[in-house]
Design an enzyme around this catalytic site. Structure first.
Site, short mmCIF file in Angstrom:
data_model
loop_
_atom_site.label_atom_id
_atom_site.label_comp_id
_atom_site.label_asym_id
_atom_site.label_seq_id
_atom_site.Cartn_x
_atom_site.Cartn_y
_atom_site.Cartn_z
CG ASP A 1 13.40 92.05 117.48
OD1 ASP A 1 12.42 91.64 117.76
OD2 ASP A 1 14.13 91.45 116.73
CG ASP B 1 13.38 97.68 114.39
OD1 ASP B 1 13.81 96.71 113.57
OD2 ASP B 1 13.82 97.94 115.37
MG MG Z 1 15.54 97.09 116.39
#
Ligand code: MG
Length: 361
Positions: free
Chosen positions: A178, A176
Site C-alpha cells: 500500500d 511494500d
Molecule cells: Mg505502505
C-alpha cells in the site's frame, strides 16, 4: 505460479481442496478433469488430452495414488516440479514406475502431522527434506483464500520451485504494497479499490529481468482490528497478482502480517520476520537484497534483515521523509526516490552486487 492439478479419482483430498484455493490467491490453475470444488474465478478444467495443447505449467500438484499420471502430464505441460499429498498406504503400494515418477520431477510431499513419525521408516525412498506437514487441524469449511491449508500448499509449491532452481541464493526486491505498488486508500478492503500505481509493472519487469526475486511484504492489521477477514487480504493480493501478470510480471511470493501492533508478533514491520521467512522459503540472499516502501517501518524491517532500504515518496512517503531524513538510526534509508519506478532505476544503477540475469524480459 502456473499449476496443473491432477487430483485423485476416488476422493476429494485435502490437497484438492487446497489447490482450489490457489486460484483464489491469483495463481493460474488448470485442473485435469472437472474441478472438485468449482468456484467463481476457479481453476480451468482440462477435459481430455487435446486440452493439454497450449497449456503450460511450472508445477504439477496431485495425489500419491496418481503419481505416474501426474508426472507424465506434468512433463507434457513443461512442469519442473511436483507437489503430492502423500499417504502411507498409497506410498506403500507404489510400483517401481511410481517411484521412478517421483524422481523424474523435483518432487515434494505433504503428509498429515500424525503420520510424520512413521513415515521415515515406512517410506525410506522419500527424502525427509522433501516432505512438509499439513496443519494439525483438518479444515472442513468451504475453502477460501485465507485458509491455512492453501497457505501450506502455496509455500510447498514456492519452496519446490526455489529448490529446483538449484543455484546460489538469489537477491530479492522486497516491496511494500500500500502506497508503494498500489494507491494508498487507508485500509484496502475491496478488490475493486486496488489501483496499481503508474510505472510499477514496467519497473518490476526490469528488476525481474535483472534476476531479482520480487516479494511483497505487507502489514495488514485490518485483520486483527476486525475490519476485514484474513481471506479478503488474500483475495486482494490475488487481484494484484492477476493484475501484474497481465503486464508480464509474476510475483515470487507474498507475505502478510495480519497482527496488530499490540500483538507483539515477530512478523509485523518494522520487525524483519516476513523477510526472514521469505528468505528461508525462497532461498534468497538477504545481503544482496533491497526493500522498497513508503514508511520508515519498511526500511527498518529491511535493515533488521540485512537488506538495503529505499523510501519512496508515494503513499505516506513525503510525510515520512520529513520525519526520518535527519535521523542516523535504522530508519534512515540508503536512498529516497519519488516512486517505485525511480527506486528500480536506483537499484539497477547502484553498485550492488548485481545478480546474474536469469529471466528474459
Ligand atoms: Mg505502505
Amino acid at each position: 505460479m502456473r499449476i496443473l492439478v491432477v487430483p485423485s479419482r476416488v476422493r476429494v483430498s485435502r490437497l484438492a481442496r487446497a489447490a482450489t484455493g490457489l486460484s483464489l490467491r491469483g495463481h493460474e490453475v488448470s485442473w485435469w478433469g472437472t474441478p472438485a470444488l468449482p468456484r467463481e474465478s476457479g481453476p480451468r478444467a482440462l477435459l481430455g488430452l487435446h486440452a493439454l495443447w497450449g497449456t503450460r505449467a511450472e508445477l504439477v500438484v496431485g495425489d500419491a495414488d496418481r503419481i505416474a499420471t501426474a508426472s507424465l502430464l506434468g512433463r507434457q505441460v513443461g512442469a519442473r516440479c511436483m507437489v503430492l499429498e502423500l499417504g502411507l498406504d498409497q506410498v506403500a503400494r507404489w510400483t517401481w514406475f511410481d517411484r521412478w515418477a517421483w524422481h523424474t520431477l523435483h518432487s515434494h510431499g505433504l503428509i498429515a502431522a500424525e503420520a510424520a513419525a512413521t513415515f521415515r521408516d515406512r517410506a525410506p525412498s522419500i527424502d525427509p527434506e522433501r516432505v512438509g506437514l499439513w496443519p494439525d487441524e483438518v479444515a472442513t469449511a468451504p475453502v477460501d483464500a485465507g485458509d491455512p491449508d492453501v497457505e501450506i500448499l502455496e509455500r510447498a509449491c514456492e519452496r519446490s520451485l526455489a529448490r529446483q532452481r538449484g543455484r546460489a541464493p538469489r537477491p530479492a526486491v522486497f516491496v511494500d504494497r500500500d502506497g508503494t505498488l498500489v494507491r494508498e486508500v487507508g485500509y484496502l478492503a475491496n478488490p475493486t479499490d486496488l489501483e496499481i500505481l503508474p510505472g510499477v509493472p514496467e519497473a518490476l519487469r526490469r528488476l525481474q529481468a535483472a534476476g531479482y526475486a520480487i516479494v511483497v511484504v505487507s502489514n495488514q492489521s485490518g485483520v486483527a482490528r476486525g475490519l476485514f477477514p484474513r481471506a479478503r487480504v488474500y483475495e486482494i493480493m490475488g487481484h494484484l497478482r492477476r493484475g501484474l501478470r497481465s503486464h508480464g510480471v509474476e510475483l515470487d511470493g507474498i507475505y502478510v502480517c495480519p497482527h496488530a501492533p499490540e500483538d507483539e508478533c515477530p512478523c509485523r514491520k518494522p520487525k524483519p520476520g516476513l523477510l526472514e521467512r521469505a528468505s528461508e522459503d525462497l532461498e534468497l540472499a538477504l545481503g544482496r537484497s533491497v526493500i522498497v516502501g513508503d514508511k520508515w517501518i519498511d526500511v527498518a524491517a529491511g535493515h533488521g534483515a540485512g537488506t538495503r532500504g529505499i523510501l519512496v515518496r508515494s503513499g505516506y512517503g513525503r510525510d515520512q521523509e520529513r520525519e526520518i531524513v535527519a535521523t542516523l538510526d535504522e530508519r534512515r534509508p540508503e536512498a529516497i526516490c519519488d516512486d517505485f519506478g525511480a527506486a528500480a532505476d536506483w537499484i539497477l544503477a547502484a553498485e550492488l552486487d548485481q545478480p546474474e540475469a536469469t529471466r528474459a524480459g
